[in-house]
Design a protein around this motif. Structure first.
Motif, short mmCIF file in Angstrom:
data_model
loop_
_atom_site.label_atom_id
_atom_site.label_comp_id
_atom_site.label_asym_id
_atom_site.label_seq_id
_atom_site.Cartn_x
_atom_site.Cartn_y
_atom_site.Cartn_z
N MET A 1 0.86 -1.16 0.00
CA MET A 1 0.00 0.00 0.00
C MET A 1 0.91 1.23 0.00
SD MET A 1 -3.10 0.93 2.58
CE MET A 1 -2.30 0.18 3.93
N PRO A 2 0.85 2.03 -1.06
CA PRO A 2 1.76 3.17 -1.16
C PRO A 2 1.37 4.32 -0.23
CG PRO A 2 0.50 2.88 -3.19
CD PRO A 2 0.08 1.81 -2.26
N ILE A 3 2.40 5.01 0.24
CA ILE A 3 2.22 6.23 1.01
C ILE A 3 2.59 7.38 0.09
CG2 ILE A 3 2.96 7.58 3.00
CD1 ILE A 3 3.81 4.96 4.32
N PHE A 15 1.19 16.74 3.93
CA PHE A 15 0.86 15.57 4.75
C PHE A 15 1.06 14.31 3.93
CE2 PHE A 15 -2.97 16.74 2.53
CZ PHE A 15 -3.56 15.53 2.17
N GLU A 16 1.12 13.18 4.61
CA GLU A 16 1.23 11.87 3.98
C GLU A 16 -0.09 11.14 4.11
OE1 GLU A 16 4.38 9.98 6.10
OE2 GLU A 16 5.93 10.95 4.90
N ALA A 17 -0.38 10.29 3.12
CA ALA A 17 -1.62 9.52 3.17
C ALA A 17 -1.41 8.16 2.52
CB ALA A 17 -2.75 10.26 2.46
N PHE A 18 -1.98 7.11 3.12
CA PHE A 18 -2.04 5.79 2.51
C PHE A 18 -3.14 5.83 1.46
CE2 PHE A 18 -0.46 4.65 6.76
CZ PHE A 18 0.63 3.90 6.40
N VAL A 19 -2.84 5.38 0.26
CA VAL A 19 -3.84 5.38 -0.81
C VAL A 19 -3.90 4.00 -1.40
CG1 VAL A 19 -4.54 6.41 -2.98
CG2 VAL A 19 -3.39 7.81 -1.28
N ARG A 20 -5.04 3.37 -1.29
CA ARG A 20 -5.26 2.05 -1.87
C ARG A 20 -5.87 2.18 -3.25
NH1 ARG A 20 -8.12 0.03 3.56
NH2 ARG A 20 -6.24 -0.35 4.76
N PRO A 21 -5.59 1.23 -4.13
CA PRO A 21 -6.23 1.26 -5.45
C PRO A 21 -7.75 1.23 -5.27
CG PRO A 21 -4.47 -0.36 -5.41
CD PRO A 21 -4.64 0.12 -4.01
N GLY A 22 -8.43 2.10 -5.97
CA GLY A 22 -9.89 2.15 -5.89
C GLY A 22 -10.42 3.12 -4.85
N ASP A 23 -9.52 3.69 -4.03
CA ASP A 23 -9.96 4.69 -3.05
C ASP A 23 -10.41 5.96 -3.77
OD1 ASP A 23 -9.51 3.14 -0.86
OD2 ASP A 23 -7.75 4.24 -0.15
N ALA A 24 -11.30 6.70 -3.13
CA ALA A 24 -11.81 7.94 -3.71
C ALA A 24 -10.74 9.02 -3.78
CB ALA A 24 -13.00 8.44 -2.89
N GLY A 25 -9.74 8.94 -2.94
CA GLY A 25 -8.68 9.94 -2.92
C GLY A 25 -8.46 10.44 -1.52
N ALA A 26 -7.46 11.25 -1.37
CA ALA A 26 -7.11 11.75 -0.05
C ALA A 26 -7.78 13.10 0.21
CB ALA A 26 -5.60 11.90 0.06
N GLN A 27 -7.91 13.42 1.48
CA GLN A 27 -8.37 14.73 1.92
C GLN A 27 -7.37 15.27 2.92
OE1 GLN A 27 -12.45 14.19 3.38
NE2 GLN A 27 -13.00 15.80 1.93
N SER A 41 8.42 12.36 -3.40
CA SER A 41 8.83 11.79 -2.13
C SER A 41 10.27 11.32 -2.19
CB SER A 41 7.94 10.60 -1.77
OG SER A 41 6.61 11.01 -1.64
N THR A 42 10.90 11.23 -1.04
CA THR A 42 12.21 10.62 -0.93
C THR A 42 12.07 9.35 -0.11
OG1 THR A 42 12.71 11.87 1.06
CG2 THR A 42 13.39 12.84 -1.02
N PHE A 43 13.06 8.51 -0.18
CA PHE A 43 13.03 7.30 0.63
C PHE A 43 14.42 7.03 1.17
CE2 PHE A 43 14.17 5.88 -3.56
CZ PHE A 43 15.10 4.91 -3.34
N ALA A 44 14.46 6.26 2.20
CA ALA A 44 15.73 5.92 2.82
C ALA A 44 16.07 4.47 2.52
CB ALA A 44 15.65 6.13 4.33
N SER A 45 17.34 4.21 2.42
CA SER A 45 17.83 2.86 2.18
C SER A 45 18.98 2.62 3.15
CB SER A 45 18.31 2.75 0.75
OG SER A 45 18.88 1.49 0.52
#
Length: 83
Positions: A1-3, A15-27, A41-45
């Motif tokens: 599940m992507p953030i 802000f950050e939000a979890f978005v699942r496929p098929g979700d209406a979208g973030a608020q 976005s950036t990520f750490a490794s």
């Protein structure tokens, strides 16, 4: 599940939000706004430092060596033309 990271156009907050496929979208959690812009976005490794030794060992044991010395060039045995 992507953030995903968003910026709200109404209150100008990020802000950050979890978005699942098929979700209406973030608020926006701050103002409930729906005019959002997705930000890069950036990520750490993290590496434990053993990855280089493991890679060298894998190359040495991959069948491209001949009595401890490589045949051809580079790690590929010369097939890519790197040496």
């Amino acid at each position: 599940m992507p953030i995903y990271e968003y910026r709200c156009s109404q209150c100008d907050r990020s802000f950050e939000a979890f978005v699942r496929p098929g979700d209406a979208g973030a608020q926006c959690p701050h103002c409930n706004g729906s005019k959002l812009t997705r930000e890069m976005s950036t990520f750490a490794s993290r590496s434990n430092g053993d990855s280089t030794a493991a890679a060298v060992s894998a190359i040495a044991n991959s069948g491209t060596s001949n009595g401890g010395s490589f045949t051809g060039g580079g790690c590929c045995g010369g097939s890519c033309g790197c040496h």
